[in-house]
Design an enzyme around this catalytic site. Structure first.
Site, short mmCIF file in Angstrom:
data_model
loop_
_atom_site.label_atom_id
_atom_site.label_comp_id
_atom_site.label_asym_id
_atom_site.label_seq_id
_atom_site.Cartn_x
_atom_site.Cartn_y
_atom_site.Cartn_z
N PHE A 114 9.35 -12.36 -5.46
CA PHE A 114 9.26 -10.90 -5.48
C PHE A 114 10.32 -10.32 -4.55
O PHE A 114 10.84 -11.02 -3.69
CB PHE A 114 7.85 -10.45 -5.03
N GLN B 165 8.07 5.55 -0.69
CA GLN B 165 8.82 4.52 -1.41
C GLN B 165 9.17 4.95 -2.83
O GLN B 165 8.31 5.38 -3.59
CB GLN B 165 8.00 3.24 -1.48
N HIS C 176 10.40 3.38 -6.26
CA HIS C 176 10.56 2.10 -6.95
C HIS C 176 11.80 2.23 -7.83
O HIS C 176 11.96 3.23 -8.51
CB HIS C 176 9.31 1.82 -7.79
N LEU D 211 5.82 2.44 -14.60
CA LEU D 211 6.49 1.43 -13.81
C LEU D 211 6.83 0.20 -14.63
O LEU D 211 6.01 -0.31 -15.38
CB LEU D 211 5.56 1.00 -12.66
N GLU E 141 8.47 -5.11 -10.69
CA GLU E 141 9.49 -5.93 -10.07
C GLU E 141 9.49 -7.35 -10.63
O GLU E 141 10.49 -8.05 -10.59
CB GLU E 141 9.15 -6.00 -8.57
N ARG F 187 13.13 -2.53 -2.13
CA ARG F 187 13.12 -1.37 -3.02
C ARG F 187 13.94 -0.19 -2.49
O ARG F 187 14.59 0.50 -3.26
CB ARG F 187 11.69 -0.92 -3.24
N HIS G 142 6.70 5.97 -5.77
CA HIS G 142 5.78 4.90 -6.11
C HIS G 142 4.68 4.68 -5.09
O HIS G 142 3.53 4.45 -5.42
CB HIS G 142 6.61 3.62 -6.24
N ARG H 40 7.71 -0.70 2.25
CA ARG H 40 6.78 -1.77 1.89
C ARG H 40 7.45 -2.78 0.98
O ARG H 40 8.23 -2.42 0.11
CB ARG H 40 5.57 -1.20 1.16
C1 LIG Z 1 2.14 1.42 -11.21
C2 LIG Z 1 1.87 0.75 -9.90
C3 LIG Z 1 2.07 -0.62 -9.75
C4 LIG Z 1 1.82 -1.25 -8.54
N1 LIG Z 1 2.05 -2.60 -8.44
C5 LIG Z 1 1.77 -3.23 -7.27
C6 LIG Z 1 1.97 -4.63 -7.15
O1 LIG Z 1 2.39 -5.30 -8.08
N2 LIG Z 1 1.68 -5.22 -5.97
C7 LIG Z 1 1.18 -4.51 -4.93
O2 LIG Z 1 0.90 -5.11 -3.90
N3 LIG Z 1 0.99 -3.18 -5.01
C8 LIG Z 1 1.27 -2.52 -6.15
N4 LIG Z 1 1.08 -1.16 -6.24
C9 LIG Z 1 0.49 -0.45 -5.12
C10 LIG Z 1 -1.01 -0.62 -5.11
O3 LIG Z 1 -1.50 -0.76 -6.42
C11 LIG Z 1 -1.74 0.56 -4.50
O4 LIG Z 1 -1.19 0.83 -3.27
C12 LIG Z 1 -3.20 0.24 -4.31
O5 LIG Z 1 -3.77 -0.14 -5.53
C13 LIG Z 1 -3.99 1.39 -3.73
O6 LIG Z 1 -5.36 1.01 -3.71
P1 LIG Z 1 -6.44 1.85 -2.93
O7 LIG Z 1 -7.70 1.08 -3.00
O8 LIG Z 1 -5.93 2.21 -1.61
O9 LIG Z 1 -6.56 3.19 -3.75
P2 LIG Z 1 -6.88 3.53 -5.28
O10 LIG Z 1 -7.03 2.32 -6.11
O11 LIG Z 1 -5.88 4.54 -5.69
O12 LIG Z 1 -8.30 4.18 -5.22
C14 LIG Z 1 -8.53 5.45 -4.67
C15 LIG Z 1 -9.99 5.75 -4.81
O13 LIG Z 1 -10.32 6.91 -4.07
C16 LIG Z 1 -11.11 7.75 -4.84
N5 LIG Z 1 -10.91 9.12 -4.39
C17 LIG Z 1 -9.73 9.74 -4.13
N6 LIG Z 1 -9.94 11.00 -3.75
C18 LIG Z 1 -11.27 11.20 -3.75
C19 LIG Z 1 -12.11 12.31 -3.45
N7 LIG Z 1 -11.62 13.50 -3.08
N8 LIG Z 1 -13.45 12.16 -3.57
C20 LIG Z 1 -13.98 10.97 -3.97
N9 LIG Z 1 -13.23 9.91 -4.24
C21 LIG Z 1 -11.90 10.01 -4.15
C22 LIG Z 1 -10.69 7.50 -6.24
O14 LIG Z 1 -11.70 7.84 -7.14
C23 LIG Z 1 -10.44 6.00 -6.22
O15 LIG Z 1 -11.63 5.30 -6.46
C24 LIG Z 1 1.34 -0.50 -7.45
C25 LIG Z 1 1.13 0.86 -7.58
C26 LIG Z 1 1.41 1.49 -8.78
C27 LIG Z 1 1.23 2.97 -8.88
#
Ligand SMILES: Cc1cc2nc3c(=O)[nH]c(=O)nc-3n(C[C@H](O)[C@H](O)[C@H](O)COP(=O)(O)OP(=O)(O)OC[C@H]3O[C@@H](n4cnc5c(N)ncnc54)[C@H](O)[C@@H]3O)c2cc1C
Ligand code: FES
Lengths: 247, 581, 139
Positions: free
Chosen positions: B117, B231, B233, B243, B246, B286, B354, B389
């Site tokens: 990666f 960041q 991407h 997306l 990578e 990135r 991203h 990151r």
């Molecule tokens: C397209 C894409 C590809 C990616 N690929 C990778 C990868 O290959 N490897 C890697 O390490 N990272 C990757 N990332 C980054 C990584 O996926 C994210 O940083 C990570 O999934 C975030 O997870 P989280 O649990 O913090 O938040 P999220 O999964 O975004 O969850 C947020 C939660 O908060 C809740 N919430 C938000 N606001 C409120 C509110 N006001 N009231 C109640 N609930 C609320 C939502 O309902 C949700 O359940 C990628 C990101 C994207 C966008």
């Protein structure tokens, strides 16, 4: 003026009306737009009160399933141009209670999902310090397809049995059970069979095959259910022939 | 007013939130856990992550190398004690997920497979084809179903953190199905609300990524950390911003400019080789790749399309078989959304917002300065991501710090007695009134939600994009300030109590405006270039003055103030970032 | 279905659409599906017919002639032709579905559907030919 297309959108506002009715909106027929983009256009520019679910806009979160011209579709993966010259009829997913506009009630599905015990069941857990459970790519392949379900519920909206019998546990939940059954790390087959061999489980299915046809992720729930049925029958014969054997 | 009470409350049911919920249940099954999420947990944005999750597992790899890659990738803005902890815990957490059933891709002998990666010196990214986040999230969600102590509030939208006497006591949330506004009390609260990509117009992020938790924390008095580091991407599809992982480059994809030339070789990223070389060329970090794109554009060597300039990502030489085996989702997305087949055609790509390196400031135990308030996941900043990151560190971070936040929040909750409920309820009733008066029942108002949102996004792209200057940032600050004012006159046509998504859109806009303000404030103050924060008026990294985290607070009068906190350095003194050698 | 009760604050009022008894007439696909379900009646019918044939054989020659005469009536011939078409339809759909129910993997790859359906069809043809040979030319 640029070309437009008409969307006939089902509206239901429980505080005001007794039953759903259609409302027409003209939206630009942009060749890069999917049905969801058109809904967003309506919400942003024409009527801010239209309600629907969406999130990822890349066909993986499973929020945006709706009926498009009578077919269950992921609206973020359904292009407007495919329906030119229109009109396009957008309705909430069939067979589910309608909460409002295009939003349906899915808590019933959520409890069915839980009922099939969709987690790894083991007699004995291996400690983390001993590393991973070995699983060959071939073993992975056995269940991989059934693990691709995004819970968009298009299959429920396609299944006539779901429409006729609310208690039928349904395609996605059974496919998920099969996903764990076929996982070489799992030992919970029998527990799940107890739930699924009941009337509302696999035997409710009449193998209509619509679920597999509409699945946007090629999960093939119909296949999963039939495999399950065969297993149930062979289990039954086995227990008949060898009642002393392990259940 | 309706209330309910739990021991620990999680705002957010994504990867971080669910991991925390499981950690709490395993710590003590008697603790009652509330998972409050504005979407059903399996819809959370973790589901979109494609490429993989990093953790040292192969014999030729070492923890120190993972540390070094992360720290240098973050341009020395990472707290090194946190990175060391993260790297040490990473393989264990990934294994745990394996035991819970995550369908990791495998070697022929049955061991977990890893892939290269960007910015990583060794192959250490675990993957489940190219739907890693999807499989992780569904595994976590399905596993969480087996714990009876977890009570989910699905499709509940949090509008406020309840704070009394410097300690968090719960939240106020709207149940979308009924419109009921309720106080959910808890002894400790973890913010796991994910990122805020929607502050920008062109992003890989889902509609739900509006920085809710960051703004909630800021309003409650907690600082946000390192918000200037956004960041980009390098490879998103034009128009949709979808997306292209990578992994496409890790498996051997090339980035080509309009002349079919692998332009990265001109930007100090190594020499082109036919097969991928770690920490080199297309596998550089990135920030550097996205910056190279802008330079290429300035030289007139990008390709113009109706949705902005692009370069090409070429994977054709990998062949259909490898593409189907290793990056099937890339092919699916290209076919479905771009109408091209990467087996035969080049993929048009451009940099796209991203990930948010910054977030709610926490210590190594995921605790914020507010008592009982914790944060984890993309919403938090520990910081292990520094100024940039590395791909595949975030998914692992969700697990490591999600679990850690869960554990510490559970311990904290176990030590608490009931607080002053009367004071809290009074606060909750005030909040209910605010939601009703200023949003739900508001009839006057002239400003459109979507117009303000679009203007904010435009201002952010122009003022706080890949390259920034004092002038561009100051202009953006002014615009956002005006938009904050205009927001007060927002028009809401929907007064329904049933699944009112115009109401939530208004709240999300208000959160995003706060976050935008915080990003600009930090960026204006950081007069250096580091990682993803590139100032054309201060082009050098300045360790003398700025080897420190920005902490942005909200003052009582609503203005913001930025303070600094030194970066923790343990074993890797700041040095030059070298790639392609 | 009309819903009469009024909306009450903070309580959802869902709208449920009842499925019409004639839902299967609305789409060609579902109509075909119901035909397939119905075709199992034809299968039952032929089994019953066979049993009846055996029974009348057992009752002596008169009864058997009686049976044959009954079978030669134009009404019965027409009915049997229709029932036979249904059984054909049943068999074909059945074989086409077999690969879904019993996927076969060789070397880790799932065999394409036709490779599972084809042997079924082949067996069907072979058995039919053998039976036809017995009845028509075998004596
Ligand atoms: C397209 C894409 C590809 C990616 N690929 C990778 C990868 O290959 N490897 C890697 O390490 N990272 C990757 N990332 C980054 C990584 O996926 C994210 O940083 C990570 O999934 C975030 O997870 P989280 O649990 O913090 O938040 P999220 O999964 O975004 O969850 C947020 C939660 O908060 C809740 N919430 C938000 N606001 C409120 C509110 N006001 N009231 C109640 N609930 C609320 C939502 O309902 C949700 O359940 C990628 C990101 C994207 C966008
Ligand atoms: S919006 Fe996520 S699947 Fe369509």
């Amino acid at each position: 003026m640029a070309k437009t297309i008409t969307l006939e959108v089902a509206r239901y506002r429980p505080e005001q009306e007794g039953e759903p009715a259609f409302e027409n909106f003209d939206v630009p027929l942009n060749k890069d737009w999917v049905v969801l983009d058109a809904l967003n256009y309506i919400k942003d520019k024409l009527d801010g009160s239209l309600s629907y679910r969406w999130s990822c806009r890349m066909g993986v979160c499973g929020s945006c399933g709706m009926m498009v011209n009578g077919e269950p579709k992921l609206t973020c993966a359904t292009f407007l141009t495919a329906y030119d010259p229109g009109p396009i009829r957008v309705e909430p997913l069939r067979y589910f209670p309608i909460v409002r506009d295009l939003v349906v009630e899915i808590t019933d599905f959520m409890s069915k999902l839980k009922a099939v015990k969709p987690w790894i069941v083991r007699d004995e857990e291996k400690p983390i310090s001993e590393g991973e459970y070995l699983q060959t790519p071939r073993q992975l392949d056995n269940f991989k397809q059934f693990s691709m379900c995004i819970n968009c519920l298009c299959c429920y909206a396609a299944c006539p049995v779901v429409g006729l019998d609310q208690h039928f546990i349904g395609p996605a939940a059974i496919a998920l059970a099969q996903r764990y059954n076929e996982d070489s790390r799992d030992q919970g087959k029998e527990e799940r069979m107890d739930v699924l061999s009941q009337h509302d489980g696999i035997w409710g299915c009449t193998f209509n095959g619509e679920c597999t046809r509409v699945c946007p992720k090629n999960v093939d729930p119909a296949g999963a259910i039939q495999q399950y049925k065969i297993k149930a029958v062979t289990d039954w014969y086995k227990s008949l022939l060898m009642p002393w054997g392990k259940k | 007013m309706d209330t309910s009470a739990h021991d620990v409350l999680l705002v957010g049911g994504g990867g971080a939130g669910l991991r925390a919920a499981i950690a709490i249940s395993e710590f003590n099954p008697k603790l009652s856990v509330a998972v409050v999420s504005k979407v059903y947990p399996m819809r959370s944005h973790t589901v979109s992550a494609e490429g993989g999750a990093a953790g040292v597992i192969k014999p030729n790899d070492t923890l120190d190398e993972h540390c070094y890659d992360t720290i240098s990738g973050g341009d020395w803005m990472c707290d090194q004690d946190a990175v060391e902890l993260f790297v040490r815990e990473a393989p264990k957490e990934l294994l745990r997920l394996e035991h819970w059933g995550c369908p990791w891709s495998r070697e022929p002998d049955g061991h977990v497979a890893v892939r290269p990666f960007g910015g990583m010196k060794n192959e250490r990214t675990w993957f489940a084809a190219d739907k890693t986040g999807f499989h992780m999230l569904h595994t976590l969600f399905q596993t969480s179903l087996k714990y009876p102590s977890v009570r989910r509030y699905d499709e509940w939208f949090v509008t406020k953190l309840l704070i009394d006497d410097g300690q968090v006591r719960g939240v106020v949330a709207i149940e979308l199905m009924t419109g009921r506004i309720q106080a959910i009390l808890a002894k400790s609260v973890i913010i796991c609300t994910g990122g805020c990509g929607k502050v920008f117009p062109f992003t890989t992020n889902a509609n739900i990524k509006n920085g809710d938790g960051m703004s909630l924390a800021l309003r409650a008095g907690a600082p946000l950390k390192d918000m200037e580091f956004v960041q980009y991407h390098p490879t998103g599809l034009p128009f949709t911003g979808i997306l292209i992982t990578e992994a496409a480059r890790a498996e051997g994809g090339w980035l080509l400019n309009k002349d079919g030339y692998r332009y990265l070789q001109d930007y100090n990223l190594g020499k082109p080789e036919p097969t991928p070389v770690l920490r080199s060329m297309e596998l550089g970090p990135r920030d550097r790749l996205s910056q190279a794109f802008v330079k290429e554009y300035e030289k007139g060597r990008t390709i113009e399309t109706p949705y902005g300039h692009v370069v090409h990502l070429d994977v054709r030489h990998l062949g259909e078989k490898k593409i189907n085996a290793k990056i099937p989702f890339v092919r699916e997305l290209c076919l479905k959304y771009q109408g091209i087949d990467p087996v035969r055609e080049m993929i048009p790509v451009r940099p796209v917002v991203h990930y948010m390196m910054g977030g709610v400031s926490t210590d190594i135990n995921a605790a914020t300065p507010i008592k009982g308030l914790f944060a984890a996941g993309e919403a938090a900043c520990v910081s292990i991501n520094g100024a940039n990151r590395l791909g595949s560190n975030s998914l692992t971070e969700l697990l490591v710090f999600g679990a850690r936040a869960g554990l510490h929040a559970a311990q904290f909750a176990s030590e608490q007695k009931e607080g002053n409920t009367a004071a809290i309820l009074a606060q909750a009733i005030d909040e209910k009134r605010r939601v009703e008066d200023q949003f739900l029942n508001k009839t006057a108002g002239r400003e459109s939600i979507s117009t303000i949102r679009e203007e904010m996004q435009k201002a952010m792209e122009e003022g706080a994009g890949i390259y920034r200057t004092h002038d561009s940032l100051a202009k953006a600050a002014e615009t956002i300030g005006k938009l904050q004012e205009r927001f007060k006159d927002i028009a809401i046509s929907d007064h329904s109590h049933t699944f009112n998504t115009e109401l939530t859109a208004a709240f999300e806009l208000s959160y995003m405006l706060d976050v935008a303000e915080a990003i600009i404030a930090c960026a204006l103050n950081r007069k250096e270039s580091r990682g993803s924060h590139q100032r054309t008026d201060f082009t050098k990294r300045d360790d003398e003055k700025f080897l420190a985290h920005s902490l942005v607070y909200r003052n009582a009068d609503g203005s913001t103030r930025v303070e600094y906190l030194p970066v923790t350095i343990t074993r890797w003194p700041p040095a030059e970032r070298v790639y392609g050698k | 279905m009309k819903q009469s009760h009024a909306y009450t604050l903070y309580h959802p009022k869902w709208y449920r659409r009842r499925v019409s008894t004639w839902w299967w007439t609305q789409q060609w696909r579902s109509f075909k599906f119901i035909l397939r379900e119905l075709s199992s009646l034809a299968v039952i019918y032929f089994v019953a017919l066979l049993l009846w044939l055996l029974w009348s054989l057992g009752q002596g020659e008169a009864s058997y002639r009686n049976f044959l005469a009954w079978m030669e009536s134009p009404l019965m011939i027409a009915f049997n032709v229709i029932a036979f078409l249904f059984v054909l339809y049943h068999s074909i759909t059945w074989f086409n579905l077999a690969p879904k129910a019993m996927p076969v993997r060789v070397g880790g790859k799932r065999l394409p559907d036709w490779m599972i359906a084809a042997p079924n069809y082949a067996a069907w043809v072979v058995i039919s030919v053998v039976i036809a040979w017995f009845i028509l030319g075998g004596n």
